[in-house]
Design a protein around this motif. Structure first.
Motif, PDB file in Angstrom:
ATOM      1  N   ALA A 192       0.817  -1.211   0.000  1.00 26.79           N
ATOM      2  CA  ALA A 192       0.000   0.000   0.000  1.00 26.79           C
ATOM      3  C   ALA A 192       0.849   1.259   0.000  1.00 26.79           C
ATOM      4  N   SER A 193       2.053   1.163   0.541  1.00 27.04           N
ATOM      5  CA  SER A 193       2.945   2.325   0.664  1.00 27.04           C
ATOM      6  C   SER A 193       3.899   2.478  -0.513  1.00 27.04           C
ATOM      7  N   ALA A 194       4.098   1.409  -1.279  1.00 24.08           N
ATOM      8  CA  ALA A 194       5.208   1.353  -2.227  1.00 24.08           C
ATOM      9  C   ALA A 194       5.127   2.389  -3.337  1.00 24.08           C
ATOM     10  N   GLU A 195       3.926   2.615  -3.894  1.00 25.94           N
ATOM     11  CA  GLU A 195       3.828   3.565  -5.004  1.00 25.94           C
ATOM     12  C   GLU A 195       4.280   4.955  -4.579  1.00 25.94           C
ATOM     13  N   VAL A 196       3.792   5.411  -3.434  1.00 25.68           N
ATOM     14  CA  VAL A 196       4.182   6.728  -2.926  1.00 25.68           C
ATOM     15  C   VAL A 196       5.673   6.760  -2.623  1.00 25.68           C
ATOM     16  N   ALA A 197       6.171   5.724  -1.948  1.00 33.14           N
ATOM     17  CA  ALA A 197       7.577   5.698  -1.549  1.00 33.14           C
ATOM     18  C   ALA A 197       8.506   5.628  -2.764  1.00 33.14           C
ATOM     19  N   ASN A 198       8.176   4.785  -3.728  1.00 36.46           N
ATOM     20  CA  ASN A 198       9.035   4.673  -4.913  1.00 36.46           C
ATOM     21  C   ASN A 198       9.058   5.973  -5.703  1.00 36.46           C
ATOM     22  N   ARG A 199       7.912   6.616  -5.814  1.00 41.58           N
ATOM     23  CA  ARG A 199       7.858   7.885  -6.550  1.00 41.58           C
ATOM     24  C   ARG A 199       8.706   8.960  -5.861  1.00 41.58           C
ATOM     25  N   ALA A 200       8.721   8.950  -4.539  1.00 41.61           N
ATOM     26  CA  ALA A 200       9.477   9.956  -3.786  1.00 41.61           C
ATOM     27  C   ALA A 200      10.927   9.534  -3.541  1.00 41.61           C
ATOM     28  N   GLU A 201      11.307   8.331  -4.008  1.00 42.20           N
ATOM     29  CA  GLU A 201      12.643   7.785  -3.738  1.00 42.20           C
ATOM     30  C   GLU A 201      12.911   7.751  -2.234  1.00 42.20           C
ATOM     31  N   PHE A 202      11.901   7.298  -1.506  1.00 45.61           N
ATOM     32  CA  PHE A 202      11.937   7.226  -0.051  1.00 45.61           C
ATOM     33  C   PHE A 202      12.102   5.761   0.340  1.00 45.61           C
ATOM     34  N   PRO A 203      13.276   5.345   0.821  1.00 40.24           N
ATOM     35  CA  PRO A 203      13.533   3.911   1.005  1.00 40.24           C
ATOM     36  C   PRO A 203      12.671   3.294   2.098  1.00 40.24           C
ATOM     37  N   GLY A 204      12.083   2.144   1.767  1.00 42.29           N
ATOM     38  CA  GLY A 204      11.241   1.401   2.691  1.00 42.29           C
ATOM     39  C   GLY A 204      11.812   0.024   2.951  1.00 42.29           C
ATOM     40  N   PHE A 205      11.536  -0.495   4.140  1.00 41.18           N
ATOM     41  CA  PHE A 205      12.139  -1.739   4.607  1.00 41.18           C
ATOM     42  C   PHE A 205      11.026  -2.606   5.179  1.00 41.18           C
ATOM     43  N   ALA A 206      10.669  -3.699   4.491  1.00 36.74           N
ATOM     44  CA  ALA A 206       9.590  -4.582   4.929  1.00 36.74           C
ATOM     45  C   ALA A 206      10.168  -5.784   5.661  1.00 36.74           C
ATOM     46  N   VAL A 207       9.639  -6.065   6.858  1.00 35.59           N
ATOM     47  CA  VAL A 207      10.072  -7.262   7.572  1.00 35.59           C
ATOM     48  C   VAL A 207       9.620  -8.499   6.798  1.00 35.59           C
ATOM     49  N   PHE A 208       8.308  -8.609   6.558  1.00 36.68           N
ATOM     50  CA  PHE A 208       7.766  -9.710   5.779  1.00 36.68           C
ATOM     51  C   PHE A 208       7.438  -9.183   4.392  1.00 36.68           C
ATOM     52  N   SER A 209       7.900  -9.892   3.382  1.00 35.07           N
ATOM     53  CA  SER A 209       7.848  -9.349   2.026  1.00 35.07           C
ATOM     54  C   SER A 209       7.243 -10.346   1.052  1.00 35.07           C
ATOM     55  N   SER A 210       6.956  -9.833  -0.128  1.00 37.44           N
ATOM     56  CA  SER A 210       6.421 -10.621  -1.232  1.00 37.44           C
ATOM     57  C   SER A 210       7.220 -10.275  -2.487  1.00 37.44           C
ATOM     58  N   PRO A 211       7.366 -11.198  -3.433  1.00 33.35           N
ATOM     59  CA  PRO A 211       8.205 -10.917  -4.605  1.00 33.35           C
ATOM     60  C   PRO A 211       7.833  -9.637  -5.347  1.00 33.35           C
ATOM     61  N   ILE A 212       6.556  -9.290  -5.364  1.00 34.43           N
ATOM     62  CA  ILE A 212       6.128  -8.115  -6.128  1.00 34.43           C
ATOM     63  C   ILE A 212       6.700  -6.816  -5.552  1.00 34.43           C
ATOM     64  N   LEU A 213       7.081  -6.820  -4.284  1.00 34.27           N
ATOM     65  CA  LEU A 213       7.609  -5.606  -3.660  1.00 34.27           C
ATOM     66  C   LEU A 213       9.025  -5.279  -4.117  1.00 34.27           C
TER      67      LEU A 213
END
Length: 361
Positions: A73-94
């Motif tokens: 849910a956060s990835a589109e905003v974060a990727n557009r802003a080049e704001f690095p995000g760190f997911a504990v539990f992840s999925s390949p699409i991320l």
């Protein structure tokens, strides 16, 4: 809080307790206190998007989420802003294709592949290909496992005979499990969170499917809470998990136990707490590397982009106190740790039955 509170609460506790330790006992990072801004997204995608915008606007250097769903849910905003995000539990699409979102540990697809290979090598005694049914949470927790099964099942040598989905708030999966039972599976693989997983396991027992078939879980549901919810029905269930267990002889264990007992004793024995204590040690190392680049006298020069380029991307063989496998950045692969272990519930406890298994590329 919210539909996945049984995971989010202890994971939030682990993050906050570890940074309390980092700031109090270690003097912060490079002699600087770390300000932690914590928000409860309630497992609600709209709230997660609002929160990541708040983090960006308030000048944060990076952000973390516990779940793949909230990071999605956060990835589109974060990727557009080049704001690095760190997911504990992840999925390949991320992390595919790699942008500005990083996975602390192997993803749900890696879980499936690791267990599938273990199952074939160590459990399956039949002839031909084993028949596997998938029961998946209806978000990235489930789809991540399905993506791996779609890509690798034929190569590994497993027939996927059924794919069923459920919600985080399900109260019965008797109908879907009856459909699966009619297809005569050898093994059921569940990629979900503890509450629905416990219901599926109990439904399998009620229908006379288990014991009989084998049942395995991805790491999002495989924690002591699952045993508490499912009770004796969970005995013998397999699971994949990317950390050590409580009480293992690793460097970070003593302080983690000390702070957990002092601040959140109700989390003792919950492996989700371990994941985020480890995550916070990795975040501290990311910040240390970024500070090393700009110099301790130039802390004000830090930006999310510097933290990503000289923090995340400079990680190499960092050990989070031995709580999980070594953490490294490899160009083109935003999974930072790539090892899991297979566990089994034995006498009500989660017992490791393998050493570390490297996740597939």
């Amino acid at each position: 809080t919210g539909a996945a509170a049984e995971k989010g609460r202890p994971m939030g506790d682990g993050k906050l307790d570890c940074f309390k330790y980092i700031n109090e006992a270690l003097g912060g990072v490079s002699g600087q206190q770390v300000e932690v801004i914590w928000r409860d997204n309630q497992y609600d995608a709209a709230k997660a998007t609002t929160i990541v915008n708040e983090f960006i606007d308030s000048g944060c250097l990076l952000f973390t989420t516990c779940s793949s769903k909230m990071m999605m849910a956060s990835a589109e905003v974060a990727n557009r802003a080049e704001f690095p995000g760190f997911a504990v539990f992840s999925s390949p699409i991320l992390t595919n294709p790699p942008k500005h979102i990083y996975a602390q540990m192997p993803d749900y697809g890696d879980d499936w592949a690791a267990f599938a290979k273990y199952y074939l090598d160590n459990i399956w005694e039949g002839t031909g290909k084993p028949r596997m049914a998938l029961h998946l949470l209806n978000n990235t927790t489930g789809s991540g496992a399905k993506d791996a099964a779609d890509a690798l099942a034929e190569e590994i040598g497993i027939d996927i005979i059924a794919v069923e989905e459920h919600t985080a708030t399900t109260i019965s999966e008797i109908e879907s499990m009856t459909r699966i039972k009619q297809l005569n599976p050898d093994v059921l693989y569940i990629s979900s969170t503890p509450q629905p997983t416990s219901i599926i396991i109990q439904n399998a027992v009620s229908l006379g499917m288990y014991p009989g078939i084998e049942i395995a879980c991805g790491h999002a549901s495989f924690t002591q809470v699952l045993v508490e919810l499912a009770g004796a029905s969970a005995e013998g269930v397999y699971g994949v998990y990317p950390t050590v267990n409580w009480g293992d002889d690793v460097p970070a264990m003593e302080k983690m136990i000390e702070y957990c007992e002092a601040n959140h004793p109700e989390d003792m024995g919950n492996m989700d707490y371990i994941t985020t204590w480890a995550e916070s040690l990795v975040v501290a190392e990311i910040l240390r590397l970024a500070v090393e680049h700009v110099g301790v006298d130039n802390i004000g020069d830090l930006t999310p982009q510097i933290v990503e380029e000289y923090g995340f991307k400079k990680l190499k063989d960092f050990s989070p106190g031995g709580l999980h496998g070594p953490v490294s950045y490899v160009e083109g692969d935003n999974r930072l740790s790539k090892s899991v272990r297979v566990f089994q519930i034995q006498n009500g406890e989660l017992e490791p039955i393998t050493g570390w298994i490297d996740a597939p590329v």
